[in-house]
Design an enzyme around this catalytic site. Structure first.
Site, PDB file in Angstrom:
ATOM      1  N   SER A  16      99.778  46.843  32.796  1.00  0.00           N
ATOM      2  CA  SER A  16     100.994  47.333  32.158  1.00  0.00           C
ATOM      3  C   SER A  16     101.329  48.732  32.647  1.00  0.00           C
ATOM      4  O   SER A  16     100.427  49.528  32.953  1.00  0.00           O
ATOM      5  CB  SER A  16     100.816  47.357  30.638  1.00  0.00           C
ATOM      6  OG  SER A  16     101.842  48.076  30.005  1.00  0.00           O
ATOM      7  N   TYR A  67      96.606  49.743  23.183  1.00  0.00           N
ATOM      8  CA  TYR A  67      97.078  48.694  24.093  1.00  0.00           C
ATOM      9  C   TYR A  67      96.910  49.154  25.538  1.00  0.00           C
ATOM     10  O   TYR A  67      96.367  48.430  26.377  1.00  0.00           O
ATOM     11  CB  TYR A  67      98.535  48.362  23.798  1.00  0.00           C
ATOM     12  CG  TYR A  67      99.170  47.470  24.834  1.00  0.00           C
ATOM     13  CD1 TYR A  67      98.804  46.130  24.938  1.00  0.00           C
ATOM     14  CD2 TYR A  67     100.121  47.958  25.718  1.00  0.00           C
ATOM     15  CE1 TYR A  67      99.371  45.308  25.902  1.00  0.00           C
ATOM     16  CE2 TYR A  67     100.699  47.145  26.673  1.00  0.00           C
ATOM     17  CZ  TYR A  67     100.319  45.822  26.764  1.00  0.00           C
ATOM     18  OH  TYR A  67     100.888  45.012  27.720  1.00  0.00           O
TER      19      TYR A  67
END
Length: 336
Positions: free
Chosen positions: A128, A153
């Site tokens: 990501s 995350y």
């Protein structure tokens, strides 16, 4: 090829599975169909694949279930794996951190072990853009340090990159990690800003805009993402012989391991993005300006030069075109 796509009922996984099936590959999809967002959207994507493609096979499996993962790999003889299954969402990782450890770390370890034990020729996995964290140098380059994440995350995604490199180095598994930049389009995720903005505007509700609108994102249309992933899948890394431990480059390795940014290479201001949604809907938004949220970053901007060099990848879809296609789908799907 026979390809395992994890998270095949998810947004990106759905379209990757569709493209691979159309190219003649056999696709085995797995998903746990959790309720992080509307399960009907996930089952709807999955039904489209099952009805349209006889070369698509689906199993409801959670990555963290090591026994079932081992049984799946032992019975299938996969050539390649595209791992897209993960617990998504920056803000949700602050509310429910344990969900990220189970799916993004324990689940990913199961993927690595299964690839090691079953001679998979190439593992492509989703990282990501959030791994860039506090880095403010733009455009973000794979050669930049990413040791300062601002959400759990992001930390799990950075951990995935480290775990994958370890397995590539120890066992010679060809691995490619992809740092996705704000993917959008039809069948998208309802927790994403563009989806929530569209829904709220159509219902006459105010939209929440953080950091008083002073945000930029490298919005990337789903078709461009799919094109990039499919090019990468067939571009198996070999390792960089010039890599040096005395001056280690974070973007490559002596192991058969690569990291790429996959984005639009063109950040858009959030306020302009909202204006494009307004134009596509023919309606104005009521805006509730709010301060920056924990875990958020002000700007994302992908340097895709390595991906372009190695695969010829070049995004083709303007934000105006992409949002128009999303709005058309949204109105049709929700009958609005």
């Amino acid at each position: 090829m026979k390809v395992l796509v994890t998270g095949s009922a998810g947004f990106i996984g759905h379209f990757i599975s569709k493209r691979l099936c159309e190219e003649g590959d056999t696709v085995v999809g797995i998903d746990n169909l959790n309720n992080y967002y509307d399960v009907n959207l996930k089952t709807g994507r999955n039904e489209v694949l099952k009805k349209a493609y006889p070369n698509y096979e689906f199993h409801k499996i959670d990555l963290s279930d090591g026994k079932r993962m081992n049984e799946l790999f032992a019975g299938q003889n996969f050539d390649m794996v595209v791992n897209l299954a993960a617990q998504a969402g920056v803000r949700y990782s602050i509310e429910n951190p344990h969900a990220y450890l189970e799916s993004n770390l324990a689940g990913f370890l199961n993927i690595l072990e299964c690839c090691r034990n079953n001679h998979v020729k190439h593992l492509v996995f989703a990282s990501s853009s959030s791994v860039y964290g506090l880095n403010s140098r733009v455009p973000f380059s794979v050669h930049h340090n990413v040791d300062h994440p601002v959400s759990l995350y992001a930390a799990t995604k950075k951990s995935n990159e480290l775990m994958a490199h370890c397995y590539s180095h120890l066992y010679g598994i060809p691995v490619t990690g992809l740092r996705f930049f704000t993917v959008y389009g039809p069948w998208g995720r309802p927790d994403m800003a563009y989806f929530k903005f569209t829904e709220a505007i159509l219902k006459g509700k105010a939209i929440d805009v953080y950091n008083n609108g002073e945000m930029e994102r490298d919005f990337t249309y789903i078709d461009d993402i799919v094109e990039g992933v499919c090019r990468i899948l067939r571009n198996v890394p070999l390792g960089e012989p010039r890599w040096s431990g005395s001056d280690p480059d974070p973007g490559s390795s002596s192991a058969p391991y690569r990291i790429y940014n996959i984005g639009n290479n063109r950040p858009e201001s959030l306020m302009r993005f909202i204006a494009i949604i307004e134009d596509a809907l023919g309606m104005k938004a009521r805006i509730n300006f709010l301060p920056m949220q924990p875990g958020d970053v002000k700007s994302t901007y992908a340097d895709i030069s390595e991906l372009t060099r190695d695969t010829g990848y070049m995004p083709q879809t303007s934000v105006e075109t992409g949002i128009g296609l999303f709005v058309d789908w949204y109105r049709q799907y929700y009958k609005l």
